[in-house]
Enzyme design. Structure first.
Site, PDB file in Angstrom:
ATOM      1  N   ARG A 131       0.832  -1.201   0.000  1.00 53.32           N
ATOM      2  CA  ARG A 131       0.000   0.000   0.000  1.00 53.32           C
ATOM      3  C   ARG A 131       0.870   1.255   0.000  1.00 53.32           C
ATOM      4  NH1 ARG A 131      -4.600  -0.340   4.475  1.00 53.32           N
ATOM      5  NH2 ARG A 131      -5.195   1.557   3.333  1.00 53.32           N
ATOM      6  N   ALA A 132       0.275   2.346  -0.512  1.00 55.17           N
ATOM      7  CA  ALA A 132       0.927   3.662  -0.542  1.00 55.17           C
ATOM      8  C   ALA A 132       2.240   3.626  -1.323  1.00 55.17           C
ATOM      9  CB  ALA A 132       1.157   4.192   0.879  1.00 55.17           C
ATOM     10  N   ARG A 133       2.389   2.658  -2.206  1.00 58.26           N
ATOM     11  CA  ARG A 133       3.600   2.490  -3.020  1.00 58.26           C
ATOM     12  C   ARG A 133       4.867   2.282  -2.195  1.00 58.26           C
ATOM     13  NH1 ARG A 133       2.341   3.008  -8.217  1.00 58.26           N
ATOM     14  NH2 ARG A 133       0.492   4.201  -8.787  1.00 58.26           N
ATOM     15  N   LEU A 134       4.690   1.819  -0.959  1.00 57.78           N
ATOM     16  CA  LEU A 134       5.842   1.494  -0.106  1.00 57.78           C
ATOM     17  C   LEU A 134       6.147   0.008  -0.286  1.00 57.78           C
ATOM     18  CD1 LEU A 134       4.896   3.592   3.056  1.00 57.78           C
ATOM     19  CD2 LEU A 134       6.560   4.145   1.258  1.00 57.78           C
ATOM     20  N   HIS A 135       6.599  -0.323  -1.467  1.00 58.76           N
ATOM     21  CA  HIS A 135       6.765  -1.712  -1.866  1.00 58.76           C
ATOM     22  C   HIS A 135       7.977  -2.355  -1.193  1.00 58.76           C
ATOM     23  CE1 HIS A 135       3.898  -0.360  -4.778  1.00 58.76           C
ATOM     24  NE2 HIS A 135       4.778   0.393  -5.422  1.00 58.76           N
TER      25      HIS A 135
END
Length: 204
Positions: free
Chosen positions: A181-185
């Site tokens: 989520r939130a591009r916190l890959h």
């Protein structure tokens, strides 16, 4: 001097095992083409090309695919053996991307013969008929070449053409990317250096 590839390094084996587990999960999850991968190659001038091909096998030695030796990709690999692969699977709990880089070499004839023999007869005929990547005047020309190949091998088996075979990419980098989520890959990178294989996390 190139460092020899170490197929038995525990970190390398971990990366391959994780890839194979994810490939199995993608297959079970109903990914439409789980073995589809982008193959990027470069010609002698450095111009890069990319296309989708199918992974046919993977083990500790590397990632294997097949093509016509007259194809654009084969000509580029002859000029520059370095290549990259990219897989994308969307049907898992998290979207997963796997990037692989390394040097590519032809596999031996016996392995290529065994795989070719496992293909459907129509696909084997097609391999003989296609002058892959060359200019085609019209569809009728290709259809005629298929008919010619069918007649040529009507009485028996269809052997592997001498201009068709396999390549194996021996990885020196494998990166596995898990979408969050939130591009916190999550990104895990396995790399080979003179000292051997290493593993580290990357910022997303």
């Amino acid at each position: 001097m190139t460092t020899p590839h170490n197929d038995s390094d525990p970190i390398h084996l971990e990366a391959i095992a994780q890839f194979r587990d994810l490939l199995d999960e993608a297959t079970t999850a109903g990914e439409p083409e789980p073995t589809a991968m982008t193959l990027a190659t470069a010609d002698a001038s450095g111009r890069v090309s990319a296309r989708i091909v199918l992974l046919k096998s993977v083990d500790e030695h590397g990632f294997t695919f097949y093509t016509n030796f007259g194809s654009a990709k084969a000509q580029q690999l002859a000029a520059h053996s370095g290549a990259a692969l990219c897989f994308l699977w969307k049907q898992l709990r998290h979207v997963v991307q796997v990037r692989v880089e390394g040097a590519v070499e032809k596999i031996d004839a016996a392995e290529a013969d065994a795989y070719f023999a496992s293909r459907p007869r129509a696909s084997r005929i097609g391999a003989w008929a296609s002058k892959q990547s060359q200019t085609l005047r019209d569809r009728a020309e290709l259809d005629a070449r298929v008919v010619d190949a069918e007649q040529r091998f009507a009485a028996g088996d269809v052997p592997r053409p001498p201009f068709w075979g396999g390549y194996r990419l021996a990885p020196d980098m494998i990166e596995i990317w898990f979408g969050q989520r939130a591009r916190l890959h999550d990104r895990v990178r396995y790399e080979r250096s003179v000292a051997g294989w290493s593993k580290r996390l990357l910022y997303p």
